[in-house]
Design a protein around this motif. Structure first.
Motif, PDB file in Angstrom:
ATOM      1  N   THR A  88       0.785   6.798  -7.006  1.00  7.32           N
ATOM      2  CA  THR A  88      -0.062   8.078  -7.079  1.00  7.32           C
ATOM      3  C   THR A  88       0.323   9.257  -6.736  1.00  7.32           C
ATOM      4  OG1 THR A  88      -1.226   7.538  -4.932  1.00  7.32           O
ATOM      5  CG2 THR A  88      -2.038   6.020  -7.014  1.00  7.32           C
ATOM      6  N   GLY A  89       1.427   9.392  -5.984  1.00  2.41           N
ATOM      7  CA  GLY A  89       1.830  10.808  -5.752  1.00  2.41           C
ATOM      8  C   GLY A  89       1.257  11.215  -4.381  1.00  2.41           C
ATOM      9  N   LEU A  90       0.637  10.293  -3.683  1.00  2.57           N
ATOM     10  CA  LEU A  90      -0.008  10.610  -2.392  1.00  2.57           C
ATOM     11  C   LEU A  90       1.027  10.717  -1.530  1.00  2.57           C
ATOM     12  CD1 LEU A  90      -3.236   8.670  -2.358  1.00  2.57           C
ATOM     13  CD2 LEU A  90      -3.047  11.053  -1.965  1.00  2.57           C
ATOM     14  N   ALA A  91       2.109   9.852  -1.423  1.00  2.00           N
ATOM     15  CA  ALA A  91       3.309   9.729  -0.637  1.00  2.00           C
ATOM     16  C   ALA A  91       4.147  11.165  -0.358  1.00  2.00           C
ATOM     17  CB  ALA A  91       4.324   8.745  -0.995  1.00  2.00           C
ATOM     18  N   ASP A  92       4.279  11.636  -1.508  1.00  2.00           N
ATOM     19  CA  ASP A  92       5.065  13.028  -1.716  1.00  2.00           C
ATOM     20  C   ASP A  92       4.010  14.057  -1.419  1.00  2.00           C
ATOM     21  OD1 ASP A  92       7.284  11.716  -2.884  1.00  2.00           O
ATOM     22  OD2 ASP A  92       6.427  12.373  -5.046  1.00  2.00           O
ATOM     23  N   TRP A  93       2.748  13.778  -1.516  1.00  2.00           N
ATOM     24  CA  TRP A  93       1.910  14.935  -0.747  1.00  2.00           C
ATOM     25  C   TRP A  93       2.003  14.999   0.426  1.00  2.00           C
ATOM     26  CZ3 TRP A  93      -2.135  15.352   2.394  1.00  2.00           C
ATOM     27  CH2 TRP A  93      -2.782  16.506   2.421  1.00  2.00           C
ATOM     28  N   LEU A  94       1.858  13.590   1.011  1.00  2.00           N
ATOM     29  CA  LEU A  94       1.947  13.772   2.519  1.00  2.00           C
ATOM     30  C   LEU A  94       3.366  14.324   3.332  1.00  2.00           C
ATOM     31  CD1 LEU A  94       0.479   9.808   3.170  1.00  2.00           C
ATOM     32  CD2 LEU A  94      -0.328  11.908   3.998  1.00  2.00           C
ATOM     33  N   VAL A  95       4.354  13.924   2.557  1.00  2.00           N
ATOM     34  CA  VAL A  95       5.704  14.537   3.106  1.00  2.00           C
ATOM     35  C   VAL A  95       5.703  15.883   3.154  1.00  2.00           C
ATOM     36  CG1 VAL A  95       8.232  14.643   2.643  1.00  2.00           C
ATOM     37  CG2 VAL A  95       6.942  12.314   2.558  1.00  2.00           C
ATOM     38  N   ASP A  96       5.158  16.606   2.130  1.00  2.00           N
ATOM     39  CA  ASP A  96       4.885  18.231   1.816  1.00  2.00           C
ATOM     40  C   ASP A  96       3.857  18.584   2.958  1.00  2.00           C
ATOM     41  OD1 ASP A  96       5.589  20.662   0.445  1.00  2.00           O
ATOM     42  OD2 ASP A  96       3.366  20.497  -0.019  1.00  2.00           O
TER      43      ASP A  96
ATOM     44  N   ASP B 224       1.070  -1.293   0.105  1.00  2.00           N
ATOM     45  CA  ASP B 224       0.100   0.050  -0.062  1.00  2.00           C
ATOM     46  C   ASP B 224       1.043   1.348  -0.100  1.00  2.00           C
ATOM     47  OD1 ASP B 224      -2.407  -1.298  -0.277  1.00  2.00           O
ATOM     48  OD2 ASP B 224      -2.958  -1.187   1.790  1.00  2.00           O
ATOM     49  N   LEU B 225       2.117   1.246   0.688  1.00  2.00           N
ATOM     50  CA  LEU B 225       2.805   2.386   0.588  1.00  2.00           C
ATOM     51  C   LEU B 225       3.537   2.481  -0.682  1.00  2.00           C
ATOM     52  CD1 LEU B 225       4.661   4.549   1.857  1.00  2.00           C
ATOM     53  CD2 LEU B 225       6.212   2.854   2.372  1.00  2.00           C
ATOM     54  N   GLN B 226       3.727   1.432  -1.640  1.00  2.00           N
ATOM     55  CA  GLN B 226       4.337   1.411  -2.950  1.00  2.00           C
ATOM     56  C   GLN B 226       2.773   2.163  -3.705  1.00  2.00           C
ATOM     57  OE1 GLN B 226       4.921  -2.521  -3.475  1.00  2.00           O
ATOM     58  NE2 GLN B 226       7.230  -2.326  -2.901  1.00  2.00           N
ATOM     59  N   PHE B 227       1.659   1.790  -3.602  1.00  2.00           N
ATOM     60  CA  PHE B 227       0.712   2.326  -4.059  1.00  2.00           C
ATOM     61  C   PHE B 227       0.655   3.859  -3.824  1.00  2.00           C
ATOM     62  CE2 PHE B 227      -3.699   3.956  -3.832  1.00  2.00           C
ATOM     63  CZ  PHE B 227      -4.365   3.547  -4.993  1.00  2.00           C
ATOM     64  N   PHE B 228       0.922   4.482  -2.793  1.00  2.00           N
ATOM     65  CA  PHE B 228       0.664   5.866  -2.458  1.00  2.00           C
ATOM     66  C   PHE B 228       1.875   6.647  -3.188  1.00  2.00           C
ATOM     67  CE2 PHE B 228      -1.307   4.805   1.950  1.00  2.00           C
ATOM     68  CZ  PHE B 228      -2.347   4.817   1.416  1.00  2.00           C
TER      69      PHE B 228
ATOM     70  N   GLU C 298      11.259   5.855   8.362  1.00  2.00           N
ATOM     71  CA  GLU C 298      12.148   5.850   7.435  1.00  2.00           C
ATOM     72  C   GLU C 298      12.190   4.797   6.852  1.00  2.00           C
ATOM     73  OE1 GLU C 298      15.086   6.466  10.380  1.00  2.00           O
ATOM     74  OE2 GLU C 298      15.091   8.645  10.298  1.00  2.00           O
ATOM     75  N   SER C 299      11.966   3.705   7.109  1.00  2.00           N
ATOM     76  CA  SER C 299      12.213   2.408   6.138  1.00  2.00           C
ATOM     77  C   SER C 299      11.311   1.040   6.926  1.00  2.00           C
ATOM     78  CB  SER C 299      13.517   1.729   6.190  1.00  2.00           C
ATOM     79  OG  SER C 299      14.322   1.781   7.429  1.00  2.00           O
ATOM     80  N   LEU C 300      10.662   0.333   5.968  1.00  2.00           N
ATOM     81  CA  LEU C 300      10.130  -1.129   6.473  1.00  2.00           C
ATOM     82  C   LEU C 300      10.796  -2.301   6.002  1.00  2.00           C
ATOM     83  CD1 LEU C 300       8.021   1.195   5.153  1.00  2.00           C
ATOM     84  CD2 LEU C 300       6.501   0.094   6.656  1.00  2.00           C
ATOM     85  N   LEU C 301      11.400  -3.149   6.851  1.00  2.00           N
ATOM     86  CA  LEU C 301      11.794  -4.229   6.496  1.00  2.00           C
ATOM     87  C   LEU C 301      11.078  -5.588   6.717  1.00  2.00           C
ATOM     88  CD1 LEU C 301      15.253  -3.332   8.528  1.00  2.00           C
ATOM     89  CD2 LEU C 301      14.557  -2.690   6.022  1.00  2.00           C
TER      90      LEU C 301
ATOM     91  N   GLU D 224      11.474   2.144   1.489  1.00  2.00           N
ATOM     92  CA  GLU D 224      11.665   3.222   2.062  1.00  2.00           C
ATOM     93  C   GLU D 224      10.321   3.848   2.505  1.00  2.00           C
ATOM     94  OE1 GLU D 224      13.600   7.870   1.093  1.00  2.00           O
ATOM     95  OE2 GLU D 224      14.060   5.998  -0.218  1.00  2.00           O
ATOM     96  N   GLY D 225      10.399   4.426   3.704  1.00  2.00           N
ATOM     97  CA  GLY D 225       8.966   4.992   4.391  1.00  2.00           C
ATOM     98  C   GLY D 225       9.069   6.292   4.037  1.00  2.00           C
ATOM     99  N   LEU D 226       8.019   7.028   4.476  1.00  2.00           N
ATOM    100  CA  LEU D 226       7.814   8.514   4.266  1.00  2.00           C
ATOM    101  C   LEU D 226       8.865   9.310   4.940  1.00  2.00           C
ATOM    102  CD1 LEU D 226       3.857   8.528   4.545  1.00  2.00           C
ATOM    103  CD2 LEU D 226       5.374   8.570   2.487  1.00  2.00           C
ATOM    104  N   GLY D 227       9.374   8.832   5.857  1.00  2.00           N
ATOM    105  CA  GLY D 227      10.520   9.724   6.783  1.00  2.00           C
ATOM    106  C   GLY D 227      10.004  11.055   7.533  1.00  2.00           C
ATOM    107  N   ILE D 228       8.878  10.703   7.930  1.00  2.00           N
ATOM    108  CA  ILE D 228       8.220  11.698   8.722  1.00  2.00           C
ATOM    109  C   ILE D 228       8.552  11.606  10.031  1.00  2.00           C
ATOM    110  CG2 ILE D 228       5.912  12.788   9.511  1.00  2.00           C
ATOM    111  CD1 ILE D 228       4.967  12.085   6.673  1.00  2.00           C
ATOM    112  N   ILE D 229       8.584  10.328  10.436  1.00  2.00           N
ATOM    113  CA  ILE D 229       9.164   9.941  12.047  1.00  2.00           C
ATOM    114  C   ILE D 229      10.405   9.439  11.918  1.00  2.00           C
ATOM    115  CG2 ILE D 229       6.707  10.230  12.869  1.00  2.00           C
ATOM    116  CD1 ILE D 229       6.869   7.331  13.174  1.00  2.00           C
ATOM    117  N   PRO D 230      11.425   9.379  12.880  1.00  2.00           N
ATOM    118  CA  PRO D 230      12.628   8.699  12.876  1.00  2.00           C
ATOM    119  C   PRO D 230      12.513   7.184  13.349  1.00  2.00           C
ATOM    120  CG  PRO D 230      12.366  10.036  14.829  1.00  2.00           C
ATOM    121  CD  PRO D 230      11.266  10.459  13.971  1.00  2.00           C
TER     122      PRO D 230
END
Length: 500
Positions: free
Chosen positions: A309-317, A302-306, A337-340, A355-361
């Motif tokens: 679709t550009g939703l991931a970049d929008w969330l970071v912004d 689902d993260l790859q889907f976001f 930051e990442s998912l293993l 690679e995650g959204l990087g919003i939290i460490p």
């Protein structure tokens, strides 16, 4: 065994809601009643008091029946993790991940044994079992090895009620067609018809009732008017409530393809100034006052889907601009930051990572075994919030922080949980039903109201009206259905077959 099976002409015709109503109606008459669904396919689950996982619909039905939910009420739960595979939860614990073909070929006998065990257990403790089927009982390509409709009614030896949804059209064809595809023995088990979701003047369907009864030889027990905003949790993604539009706060829920436990969001529908929008594309996002990332059965996919679709970049912004974001379970994991996935537990592919959204460490690692537990917690003292909360966890991920951070919650065992950043504008947690805590939900919404310059509001106490909604649902059902006839169907069937 005395019971009744609620079948449907299709998915989402209202089987779960009607089973819930019947459970409460019996409970109101002092009958020891229990819900039962042998095999449930849903990512909207419920954690029992002993930390086991069942379909959310059966947990809700147990509440309506005024009894404690157990794994015997839903011995088999299938949780889709992709288009071709589902996690098989047997008696509340994850047993395997299988394709549909493998499940049909390899699980059938084990499934029959589990269903028989559950039925016998419930039969010892309850006077009445309200059983729910799935989809249609006439799926001809699956019918020979089905574990949830007529096979279960046969195992329990109970009569069935067939429910049809008139709102979607084709109600006569769906009823007659379903009955025609059943064997004569199966058809003889169907003792009543219910027409659901009727809009308008009920008298306009009088001729329809006469036609159905003449054509099928089965009594129509009643016609249920469409019930808006019933606030009874749904079973699967087909039951996600529609978007709302109200003056006040605009909340966007970023909807993943494999969304799970969307019931986390349902309390917002009772907030008078909160609109909920389900967003799957960037051009739908607009300028929300707050964003929620819900749980998912397949976090990495689902993260790859976001991302696609550009939703991931929008969330970071959006986060960088100071937006309010809450991530729950899989949504929380995405914020890191990442998912293993070293064991392939999330994706099915060993050593996957993203690679995650990087919003939290934080880094999340998916482990082989799932954690399911009910939780009591308090907002961590470091947040400055004085609130107690309760909910439940269902996840296989373990999230570890890579730098200093503020925890969101302090659990009852003294452990810290979750992330609280930017003065509460970024929150991540594994606690499902976070927003079902009325005082906490009000605190979070008031934080957004203050940021918008809007007046704060008093809490809406959803928990206080929940039991009343069950009673209202039962009253709605018994007002429009021949309740005495329905009870008689079960009673006579049971008596006749016990004496046979």
């Amino acid at each position: 065994m005395k019971g009744i099976m609620i079948l449907g002409t299709a998915s989402d015709v209202g089987k779960s809601l009607i089973a819930t109503a019947i459970c409460r109606a019996y409970a109101n008459e002092g009958v020891r009643v229990a819900p039962f669904k042998s095999q449930n396919m849903s990512n909207n689950s419920y954690v029992t008091s002993d930390g086991k996982e069942i379909g959310r619909a059966q947990g809700i039905q147990a509440e309506a029946a005024r009894t404690e939910a157990t794994v015997m009420m839903n011995p088999i739960l299938l949780k889709p993790s992709c288009d071709l595979q589902s996690e098989v939860v047997l008696f509340g614990k994850a047993a395997n991940t299988m394709s549909g073909k493998a499940y049909r070929e390899d699980f059938y006998e084990l499934g029959l044994e589990a269903i028989q065990t559950a039925l016998e257990d419930l039969g010892q403790d309850f006077e009445m079992i309200v059983m729910e089927g799935a989809g249609s009982p006439a799926e001809m390509n699956l019918k020979d090895r089905e574990l949830v409709n007529m096979k279960v009614a046969e195992m329990a030896d109970v009569p069935a009620i067939l429910v049809a949804d008139i709102d979607r059209g084709g109600v006569f064809a769906s009823i007659v067609g379903t009955l025609e595809l059943l064997t004569p023995t199966e058809r003889s088990r169907v003792q009543g018809l219910v027409i659901n979701k009727f809009r308008g003047d009920l008298s306009l369907f009088d001729e329809g009732i006469k036609w159905l009864e003449l054509k099928t030889g089965i009594p129509v027990l009643g016609v249920l008017p469409h019930l808006d905003n019933h606030m009874i949790d749904g079973e699967d993604s087909l039951s996600i409530p529609p978007a709302t539009s109200k003056a006040g706060l605009d909340l966007a829920v970023i909807k993943p393809p494999y969304i799970s436990n969307y019931s986390d969001l349902e309390p917002f529908y009772s907030e008078p100034d909160v609109s909920i929008r389900w967003v799957s594309k960037v051009d739908e996002i607009g300028d929300p006052d707050g964003v929620i990332l819900p749980g998912t059965k397949s976090t990495i996919r689902d993260l790859q889907f976001f991302k696609a679709t550009g939703l991931a970049d929008w969330l970071v912004d959006y986060a960088a601009k100071g937006g309010f974001i809450v991530g729950i379970c899989g949504g929380y994991q995405m914020l890191g930051e990442s998912l293993l996935d070293p064991h392939g537990r999330d994706t099915g592919t060993v050593s996957s990572q993203e690679e995650g959204l990087g919003i939290i460490p934080a880094v999340t690692t998916f482990l082989p075994h799932k954690k399911t537990v009910q939780r009591m917690a308090a907002a961590h003292p470091g947040t400055g919030i004085r609130r107690t909360l309760e909910g439940y966890e269902i996840h296989v991920g373990e999230t570890v922080f890579s730098s200093a951070y503020q925890s969101f919650l302090l659990l009852e065992d003294g452990k810290e949980e979750g992330y609280y950043g930017q003065g509460g504008r970024i929150i991540g947690t594994y606690l499902h039903h976070l927003f079902h805590n009325d005082e906490w939900r009000n605190h979070w919404l008031n934080s957004i109201r203050k940021a918008k310059g809007q007046p704060v509001r008093a809490p809406v106490y959803i928990g206080r009206v929940k039991d009343r909604r069950y009673d209202e649902l039962a009253a709605h059902f018994t007002r429009h259905i021949d309740w005495d006839k329905l009870k008689e169907i079960s009673e006579k069937w049971s008596t006749r077959h016990e004496l046979a």
